[in-house]
Scaffold this active site. Structure first.
Site, PDB file in Angstrom:
ATOM      1  N   LYS A  83     -10.530   5.061 -12.137  1.00  0.00           N
ATOM      2  CA  LYS A  83     -10.545   5.700 -10.819  1.00  0.00           C
ATOM      3  C   LYS A  83     -10.337   7.200 -11.001  1.00  0.00           C
ATOM      4  CE  LYS A  83      -8.826   4.172  -6.314  1.00  0.00           C
ATOM      5  NZ  LYS A  83      -7.692   3.520  -5.636  1.00  0.00           N
TER       6      LYS A  83
HETATM    7  O1  G3P Z   1      -6.056   2.705  -2.688  1.00  0.00           O
HETATM    8  C1  G3P Z   1      -6.622   3.678  -1.910  1.00  0.00           C
HETATM    9  C2  G3P Z   1      -6.477   3.494  -0.420  1.00  0.00           C
HETATM   10  O2  G3P Z   1      -6.856   2.189  -0.057  1.00  0.00           O
HETATM   11  C3  G3P Z   1      -5.194   3.967   0.158  1.00  0.00           C
HETATM   12  O3  G3P Z   1      -4.970   3.530   1.473  1.00  0.00           O
HETATM   13  O4  G3P Z   1      -3.398   3.118   3.357  1.00  0.00           O
HETATM   14  O5  G3P Z   1      -2.765   4.738   1.538  1.00  0.00           O
HETATM   15  O6  G3P Z   1      -4.547   5.305   3.182  1.00  0.00           O
HETATM   16  P1  G3P Z   1      -3.860   4.222   2.436  1.00  0.00           P
END
Ligand code: G3P
Length: 215
Positions: A83
């Protein structure tokens, strides 16, 4: 659509993977930090549980260091997807790793043109952050619609991995917009399955069966 779990909690992933419905997992530095477990051991454990793509993110911000970290992560397990952040260095690293045959996921994508750049860099996945776009008062799901059209226009192979999913409606909308995959927090994954009418219906079926004295 592939369903990924967005978590670094090995136990939570293991229980949901028992459903046979989990195609992969995404982690990020915040999720790894929250787990309190060693990074490399954790992602290898997750790879062995899910038997599908597991995103592990580089911490470096400069190209050479990112490339070294990406190669190191990819060597941990055949299912690792490296990533990388949506930066110039991240895209250059994406291009280099792709050339080496290493799978990549370009993350922190907040616009369809960023998605176009990730596709041009040869990313295996690009992660549009739906929920975080919603959080600033814009329509996150438009990212998926726009990217789908752009990728289809030019037959890019890059897969759209809907990320920053906050609720079950996001999963449905992403599926309707043609996302290739969605990465879903554990709590939202559980809600995809559960419905009070299913519970009530099953309870009534079993009660009727019992009261009729059937075996
Ligand atoms: O893993 C990346 C992403 O899904 C993060 O989500 O909820 O932290 O905006 P969030």
């Amino acid at each position: 659509m592939d369903l990924f779990i967005d978590s670094a909690d090995v136990n939570a992933i293991e229980t949901r993977a028992a459903s046979g419905l989990i195609d992969g997992v995404t982690t990020n530095p915040s999720l790894i930090a929250k787990s309190g477990q060693p990074f490399h051991d954790t992602v290898v454990k997750i790879c062995n549980i899910v038997g599908g793509p597991v995103s592990a993110e580089v911490i470096a911000t400069e190209h050479d260091a990112m490339l070294a970290q990406g190669r190191e992560l990819a060597a941990l397990h055949e299912h690792i997807v490296v990533k990388l952040p949506m930066t110039i260095a991240g895209l250059a690293t994406c291009k280099a790793l792709t050339k080496d045959g290493i799978k990549t996921n370009v993350t922190l994508c907040f616009s369809a043109v960023q998605g176009l750049l990730a596709a041009k860099a040869g990313a295996t996945y690009v992660s549009p952050f739906i929920g975080r776009v919603d959080d600033i008062g814009l329509a996150g799901m438009e990212l998926i619609h726009d990217m789908r059209q752009v990728f289809d226009n030019y037959a890019f192979d890059t897969k759209i991995l809907a990320a920053s999913i906050r609720h079950t409606e996001h999963v449905l909308q992403a599926a309707m917009a043609g996302a290739d995959a969605a990465t879903i927090p554990v709590a939202v994954f559980d809600k995809l399955l559960n419905h009070p009418l299913t519970d009530q219906g099953l309870e009534a079926f079993l009660a009727d069966w019992k009261s009729a004295g059937l075996t």
